[in-house]
Design a protein around this motif. Structure first.
Motif: not given
Ligand code: SF4
Length: 202
Positions: A13, A37-38, A157, A160, A168-169, A194, A196-198, A200
């Motif tokens: 990010e 989501d953490t 996002f 999930k 998946k995100n 984000q 890293h989410k795309l 995975h």
């Protein structure tokens, strides 16, 4: 120092997107955001020596202190310790507290009023202000915010396992479209997706 996890990945990010860094996720948060989501509630106690060994083993020479809310636990003494070892250090904070001195890069993802933000960062320069954005939420005018090198909008996002049934995100198109609308209204905003989410990645 209570730590949820230590792991190495790309910074997905903001203005440092793509940089390989070691994330140190500290236990605890002083907020409970609906879209959070953490995992920040678990954790293992580390001595400074144990933490140094664990971070050194990752081999990146870069730390991003995150959480939870890392300002609840991170001390100037610890920042100085890693600075003396030659580490570049950044923090991702919600803006509720002033970060310790000595950090190389400060990202604020504000969950507080502009007034509180201005008070907490009166004497602490901010590198990046990054708002998580859901469609329709009001984002403050940049001119009212504390000075920063970068102003970013990050579309939240899809959670999930939500209506999509996905594990998946997934990027939320309504949130993304809304960010683009805000950027058209004030082009000083930049988009931060984000990555890293795309991809995975953790
Ligand atoms: S401030 Fe961040 S870590 Fe804390 S509840 Fe909100 S989103 Fe989660």
């Amino acid at each position: 120092m209570k730590v949820v996890e230590i792991f190495t990945s790309i910074q997905g990010e903001g203005a440092n997107c793509g940089l390989l860094v070691t994330f140190v996720r500290l236990t605890g948060c002083n907020l409970s955001c609906l879209y959070c989501d953490t995992n920040f509630e678990t954790g293992t106690e580390y001595s400074t020596e144990e933490l140094t060994a664990a971070v050194t083993a990752e081999g990146t020479r870069r730390i991003i202190w995150t959480g939870g809310e890392p300002t609840l636990r991170l001390t100037e003494e610890l920042v100085t310790h890693f600075a003396d070892l030659g580490y570049w250090q950044a923090i991702e904070t919600n803006g509720t507290k002033t970060p310790p001195r000595g950090l190389d890069y400060i990202t604020v993802s504000p969950k507080v009023s502009v007034q509180t933000l201005r008070k907490n960062f009166r004497d602490t320069p901010i590198d990046e202000i990054r708002y998580p954005v859901a469609r329709g939420v009001t984002i403050p005018d940049i001119d009212t915010l504390p000075p920063a090198r970068h102003y970013l909008l990050s579309p939240i996002f899809e959670p999930k396992g939500s209506d999509t049934g996905s594990e998946k995100n997934l990027l939320s198109e309504p949130n993304l479209t809304y960010c683009l609308e805000l950027m058209r209204q004030d082009p000083r905003w930049r988009l931060s997706v984000q990555l890293h989410k795309l991809l995975h990645l953790p």
